[in-house]
Design a protein around this motif. Structure first.
Motif, short mmCIF file in Angstrom:
data_model
loop_
_atom_site.label_atom_id
_atom_site.label_comp_id
_atom_site.label_asym_id
_atom_site.label_seq_id
_atom_site.Cartn_x
_atom_site.Cartn_y
_atom_site.Cartn_z
N TRP A 125 -4.25 3.92 -1.44
CA TRP A 125 -3.61 2.97 -0.52
C TRP A 125 -4.04 1.55 -0.82
CZ3 TRP A 125 0.24 5.05 1.96
CH2 TRP A 125 0.19 6.38 2.35
N TRP A 126 -5.25 1.39 -1.27
CA TRP A 126 -5.77 0.04 -1.41
C TRP A 126 -6.67 -0.05 -2.63
CZ3 TRP A 126 -4.66 -4.52 0.57
CH2 TRP A 126 -5.55 -5.57 0.35
N SER A 184 0.83 -1.20 0.00
CA SER A 184 0.00 0.00 0.00
C SER A 184 0.87 1.26 0.00
CB SER A 184 -1.00 -0.03 1.15
OG SER A 184 -0.39 0.29 2.35
N LYS A 203 0.21 3.99 -3.10
CA LYS A 203 -0.22 5.40 -2.96
C LYS A 203 0.43 6.30 -4.02
CE LYS A 203 -2.40 8.79 -1.10
NZ LYS A 203 -3.80 8.97 -1.42
#
Lengths: 239, 221
Positions: free
Chosen positions: A119-120, A109, A113
């Protein structure tokens, strides 16, 4: 072959003799690997410096999978041949595997970014690793859920084998689910042929992670056996 | 075969006489599904899209509720040891227990699900697929759940542990169950989902009682 190493005392002796060497090897590989990963390798033309996260991310992913296979193999040995050290090995390896899986998720993650802008993502591979993390947690929790450690070891061994059979099914399902729900905005980076300058640190780090796993496994197994001995001695002293 | 039938009859009688466990899981199912609109809002445009998935997710949770009692009652009062010694094999016992679990906490969900589908304004095209996928999927949950129940037999904090062990293994059933509903609403061919759910059921039917029996043997010893 299997039974020559069945004696815990013999194992402890061998482990004590091997450990200094494996600690040294782990340190050496990490120093070399980190040097190549951070200084002596090119930045990616597309991902820039963030590509260096891969030198931690990819080896942890290898180890996360290898560790589960190791646990499943040890569980099979434990259930079929009742090998006394197989349970100890599986119990020692599970937290290591969980840690590797967690490192995969966190570094992934951190890499996602700047690269993907998030992040996900519910990408098939990420989701599968997340599920694997919970399989590890279940295994660890089950090992410690019984008053009788023997029973915990057998139950965890059963679970590891059931999980091992299920992993391909889960992987297939998640892949299938992902192709249906694939968000259109996400453009996955294609994987071009890897630059040789990047291959060196990657392989060095892979070997370093493997050496680290072996070292930690030996330390944890020896500690586990010593704890059992200490318990037995306490019990006999109390009588 | 007769042994299995006798065991199922005994356990069904026990379930309907003594405890309210059987009713509990269906009531939990209805209540939990009804909770979601309070959380996500009652927008009539959103609810049909998420309804199928929610019903399936809660069905997984409802299947977990009574699992920790599958072997525990017999284990506590010693009848499990007697069953172990009886001519009925542990595999047959596992099959009978899974069947009873499905009859008491899987089948009631089948009756509740169409009513819940109305609450979510699911299109009529999704009603039959919802029933069929649950008919194919819930027995798999009971069979795989039996392995979990046998593995955790005698553990401290059995209930929570069971959820941690089983929910990851339930994910494939959830994926194909929910996506069949999605496909039905969108008017796609959902044959593959039925085939795969059926395949899961057959595989679980063949392997799960055997694995449950192996786990029970360790629990009894």
């Amino acid at each position: 072959m299997l039974h020559r190493f069945a004696s815990p005392a013999r194992f402890s002796r061998i482990a004590t003799r091997v450990l200094p060497w494996s600690v040294a090897l782990t340190g050496l590989l990490f120093v070399a690997g980190i040097y190549f990963a951070l200084f002596a390798s090119p930045a990616d033309y597309q991902q820039g410096e963030t590509v260096r996260i891969m030198y931690v991310h990819v080896p942890s992913a290898w180890m996360a999978i290898a560790c589960y296979i190791f646990i499943a193999a040890m569980s099979a040995i434990s259930l079929i041949w009742k090998h006394p050290l197989a349970d100890v090995a599986a119990r020692a390896a599970a937290p290591l595997g969980a840690a590797f899986t967690l490192i995969v998720l966190i570094t992934g993650s951190l890499w996602g970014k700047p690269t993907w802008g998030t992040w996900w993502v519910w990408d098939a591979r990420l989701t599968s690793v997340l599920i694997m993390f919970f399989l590890y947690l279940g295994h660890i929790a089950l090992t410690h859920a019984f008053d009788n450690p023997q029973r915990g070891a057998k139950a965890a061994a059963m679970l590891a084998l059931v999980g091992f059979i299920n992993i391909p099914i889960i992987k297939f399902s998640v892949d299938w689910w992902n192709t249906l729900h694939q968000p259109a905005s996400l453009t996955r980076l294609d994987r071009p042929a890897i630059d040789p300058g990047m291959l060196t640190p990657l392989l060095l780090m892979g070997l370093a992670f493997m050496a680290y796993f072996v070292t930690m496994l030996l330390i944890r197994m020896r500690a586990d056996l010593n704890a059992a001995r200490a318990r037995a001695r306490q019990l006999s002293a109390a009588e | 075969m007769i042994g299995i039938a006798l065991l199922v009859r005994r356990d069904l009688r026990l379930a309907f006489r003594g405890s309210t466990d059987a009713m509990m899981s269906v009531i939990f199912f209805i209540l939990a599904v009804i909770l979601f609109p309070f959380g996500v809002g009652s927008d009539i445009k959103i609810l049909p899209h998420i309804g199928g998935g929610i019903i399936w997710v809660v069905a997984l949770l409802a299947a977990l509720l009574s699992l920790d009692r599958m072997f525990a009652a017999d284990h506590d009062d010693g009848s499990l040891d007697l069953l172990y010694l009886s001519p009925v094999s542990l595999g047959q016992l596992a099959l009978a227990k899974a069947l009873t679990h499905w009859l008491t906490s899987g089948v009631p969900l089948l009756f509740a699900a169409p009513i819940l589908a109305l609450f979510y304004n699911l299109p009529e095209a999704a009603l039959l697929p919802l029933l069929y996928t649950m008919l194919l999927g819930t027995p798999t949950l009971s069979l795989v759940g039996g392995i979990g129940a046998a593995i955790t037999l005698g553990a401290r904090r059995g209930g929570v542990l069971l959820a941690l062990l089983l929910l990851p293994l339930y994910i494939p059933v959830l994926i194909f169950g929910a996506s069949a509903l999605d496909g039905a609403i969108a008017g796609r061919d959902i044959g593959p989902q039925f085939m795969i759910l059926g395949g899961f059921l057959l595989a679980a039917l063949a392997l799960a009682p055997w694995a449950t029996a192996a786990a029970l043997r360790y629990a009894i010893d």
